[in-house]
Design a protein around this motif. Structure first.
Motif, PDB file in Angstrom:
ATOM      1  N   UNK A  70       0.840  -1.194   0.000  1.00 15.72           N
ATOM      2  CA  UNK A  70       0.000   0.000   0.000  1.00 15.72           C
ATOM      3  C   UNK A  70       0.874   1.243   0.000  1.00 15.72           C
ATOM      4  N   UNK A  71       0.617   2.159  -0.937  1.00 11.92           N
ATOM      5  CA  UNK A  71       1.341   3.426  -0.937  1.00 11.92           C
ATOM      6  C   UNK A  71       0.904   4.208   0.298  1.00 11.92           C
ATOM      7  N   UNK A  72       1.832   4.451   1.212  1.00 12.42           N
ATOM      8  CA  UNK A  72       1.491   5.162   2.447  1.00 12.42           C
ATOM      9  C   UNK A  72       2.139   6.535   2.433  1.00 12.42           C
ATOM     10  N   UNK A  73       1.312   7.546   2.556  1.00 13.54           N
ATOM     11  CA  UNK A  73       1.783   8.932   2.538  1.00 13.54           C
ATOM     12  C   UNK A  73       1.679   9.458   3.967  1.00 13.54           C
ATOM     13  N   UNK A  74       2.807   9.835   4.537  1.00  6.52           N
ATOM     14  CA  UNK A  74       2.805  10.311   5.923  1.00  6.52           C
ATOM     15  C   UNK A  74       2.670  11.820   5.978  1.00  6.52           C
ATOM     16  N   UNK A  75       1.741  12.279   6.801  1.00  4.55           N
ATOM     17  CA  UNK A  75       1.544  13.715   6.996  1.00  4.55           C
ATOM     18  C   UNK A  75       1.485  14.003   8.485  1.00  4.55           C
ATOM     19  N   UNK A  76       1.623  15.276   8.831  1.00  7.13           N
ATOM     20  CA  UNK A  76       1.470  15.675  10.240  1.00  7.13           C
ATOM     21  C   UNK A  76       0.205  16.494  10.450  1.00  7.13           C
ATOM     22  N   UNK A  77       0.166  17.673   9.885  1.00  8.11           N
ATOM     23  CA  UNK A  77      -0.937  18.597  10.187  1.00  8.11           C
ATOM     24  C   UNK A  77      -2.148  18.329   9.300  1.00  8.11           C
ATOM     25  N   UNK A  78      -3.271  18.922   9.695  1.00 10.30           N
ATOM     26  CA  UNK A  78      -4.490  18.844   8.883  1.00 10.30           C
ATOM     27  C   UNK A  78      -4.259  19.479   7.514  1.00 10.30           C
ATOM     28  N   UNK A  79      -3.510  20.583   7.487  1.00 11.40           N
ATOM     29  CA  UNK A  79      -3.240  21.250   6.208  1.00 11.40           C
ATOM     30  C   UNK A  79      -2.472  20.317   5.274  1.00 11.40           C
ATOM     31  N   UNK A  80      -1.494  19.584   5.824  1.00  8.56           N
ATOM     32  CA  UNK A  80      -0.749  18.625   4.992  1.00  8.56           C
ATOM     33  C   UNK A  80      -1.645  17.476   4.551  1.00  8.56           C
ATOM     34  N   UNK A  81      -2.520  17.014   5.452  1.00  8.18           N
ATOM     35  CA  UNK A  81      -3.430  15.926   5.085  1.00  8.18           C
ATOM     36  C   UNK A  81      -4.370  16.382   3.972  1.00  8.18           C
ATOM     37  N   UNK A  82      -4.851  17.615   4.096  1.00 10.27           N
ATOM     38  CA  UNK A  82      -5.734  18.149   3.059  1.00 10.27           C
ATOM     39  C   UNK A  82      -5.049  18.122   1.694  1.00 10.27           C
ATOM     40  N   UNK A  83      -3.822  18.630   1.625  1.00 14.79           N
ATOM     41  CA  UNK A  83      -3.124  18.669   0.342  1.00 14.79           C
ATOM     42  C   UNK A  83      -2.906  17.261  -0.206  1.00 14.79           C
ATOM     43  N   UNK A  84      -2.493  16.334   0.658  1.00 13.37           N
ATOM     44  CA  UNK A  84      -2.236  14.956   0.215  1.00 13.37           C
ATOM     45  C   UNK A  84      -3.518  14.304  -0.297  1.00 13.37           C
ATOM     46  N   UNK A  85      -4.638  14.593   0.354  1.00 15.48           N
ATOM     47  CA  UNK A  85      -5.918  14.008  -0.068  1.00 15.48           C
ATOM     48  C   UNK A  85      -6.395  14.651  -1.371  1.00 15.48           C
ATOM     49  N   UNK A  86      -6.391  15.977  -1.420  1.00 15.79           N
ATOM     50  CA  UNK A  86      -6.958  16.665  -2.592  1.00 15.79           C
ATOM     51  C   UNK A  86      -6.206  16.294  -3.874  1.00 15.79           C
ATOM     52  N   UNK A  87      -4.892  16.072  -3.763  1.00 15.64           N
ATOM     53  CA  UNK A  87      -4.097  15.638  -4.922  1.00 15.64           C
ATOM     54  C   UNK A  87      -4.565  14.299  -5.468  1.00 15.64           C
ATOM     55  N   UNK A  88      -5.207  13.500  -4.607  1.00 18.54           N
ATOM     56  CA  UNK A  88      -5.510  12.117  -4.987  1.00 18.54           C
ATOM     57  C   UNK A  88      -6.990  11.817  -5.163  1.00 18.54           C
ATOM     58  N   UNK A  89      -7.839  12.812  -4.962  1.00 19.58           N
ATOM     59  CA  UNK A  89      -9.293  12.574  -5.074  1.00 19.58           C
ATOM     60  C   UNK A  89      -9.669  12.172  -6.495  1.00 19.58           C
ATOM     61  N   UNK A  90      -9.140  12.907  -7.479  1.00 16.38           N
ATOM     62  CA  UNK A  90      -9.532  12.672  -8.869  1.00 16.38           C
ATOM     63  C   UNK A  90      -9.288  11.227  -9.279  1.00 16.38           C
ATOM     64  N   UNK A  91      -8.213  10.623  -8.790  1.00 17.25           N
ATOM     65  CA  UNK A  91      -7.853   9.264  -9.195  1.00 17.25           C
ATOM     66  C   UNK A  91      -8.549   8.184  -8.367  1.00 17.25           C
ATOM     67  N   UNK A  92      -9.370   8.584  -7.405  1.00 14.60           N
ATOM     68  CA  UNK A  92      -9.977   7.585  -6.507  1.00 14.60           C
ATOM     69  C   UNK A  92     -11.409   7.266  -6.894  1.00 14.60           C
ATOM     70  N   UNK A  93     -11.830   6.045  -6.585  1.00 15.60           N
ATOM     71  CA  UNK A  93     -13.234   5.667  -6.792  1.00 15.60           C
ATOM     72  C   UNK A  93     -13.969   5.496  -5.464  1.00 15.60           C
ATOM     73  N   UNK A  94     -13.198   5.213  -4.417  1.00 14.41           N
ATOM     74  CA  UNK A  94     -13.766   5.050  -3.072  1.00 14.41           C
ATOM     75  C   UNK A  94     -12.876   5.819  -2.100  1.00 14.41           C
ATOM     76  N   UNK A  95     -13.466   6.643  -1.253  1.00 14.82           N
ATOM     77  CA  UNK A  95     -12.685   7.414  -0.284  1.00 14.82           C
ATOM     78  C   UNK A  95     -13.250   7.165   1.109  1.00 14.82           C
TER      79      UNK A  95
END
Ligand code: CTP
Ligand code: CA
Length: 226
Positions: A70-95
């Protein structure tokens, strides 16, 4: 060998999972966070991988090992989590958003260690972005699963999150109950569906609950594709 025995009902799906707490720095030494262990989200990520999905896990700081395959992306803050998630929404089918995101962060981070002086210290906080609500606004035909942690009025509060954030399913945890929620291997939850149905799940392991959540998500994807 284990994979061959598991029904590959999520083959072709691209599942994005968030897990763990976020951590908001006050100064170079201190932070604000919460008691999320990450176990629920990691269980979901592992189960989705076993069932054939391509999985990305966006994880706040936890004590857990990166899951195999599993590709695991490590983040700390909510702002970092937001950026990591938003970059990957388009390519996802289930979140699946199992992370316990800090609602507030310190308005400013001190560059040096805050020294002890006055008898009282006021910390000013500002609101973090609601990642799940933002994803909900660009949902399309993705299946979107959120969590709700409540100590009071579980179903009513969780229902507001379902509609307010445009979700398909909410996993509602009564965190006042023993055996539910933070830092334990078990969970007690109610599953709230868009059509108003409420499924009451008994006390069970987080791996078992992950299976049920993914069963529902897989069902919703199949429905959507018909
Ligand atoms: N969530 C999020 N971003 C935030 C806060 C929450 O994506 N800034 C997500 C969580 O991952 C979870 C869901 O929203 O899936 C609900 O989180 P919860 O803390 O229960 O609800 P909130 O909307 O933050 O409301 P409150 O804490 O006031 O109950
Ligand atoms: Ca919250």
């Amino acid at each position: 060998a284990v994979r061959a025995l598991t029904r590959q009902d999520l083959a072709g799906e691209r599942v994005l999972v968030t897990a763990g707490p976020t951590l908001e720095e006050i100064d170079p030494v201190r932070f604000i966070s919460n008691h999320s262990s990450g176990k629920m989200g990691y269980s979901i990520a592992r189960a989705a991988r076993r069932r054939g999905a391509e999985v990305v896990l966006v994880a706040g700081p936890t004590c857990l090992d990166d899951p195999w395959g599993i590709e695991t992306v490590h983040v700390c803050s909510a702002a970092e989590m937001r950026d990591a998630v938003m970059e990957r929404v388009a390519a996802s089918t289930v979140i699946v958003k199992a992370a316990a995101v800090a609602d507030y962060r310190p308005k400013s981070r001190a560059t040096g260690k805050i020294k002890k002086s006055a008898d009282a210290l006021v910390l000013e906080l500002e609101k973090n972005p609601d990642i799940l609500a933002e994803v909900g606004r660009m949902k399309g035909d993705r299946v979107l699963v959120g969590f709700a942690a409540e100590t009071n009025d579980l179903v009513e509060n969780a229902r507001k999150k379902l509609t307010g954030k445009n979700l398909d399913l909410v996993v509602a945890n009564d965190i006042g109950q023993a055996g539910a929620g933070f830092n334990v291997d078990t969970n007690i939850a109610k599953l709230l569906h868009r059509d108003g149905r409420v499924e009451e799940l008994p006390l069970m392991g987080k791996d078992e609950m992950a299976t049920i959540i993914l069963d529902r998500a897989a069902g919703l994807r199949k429905q959507g594709m018909r």
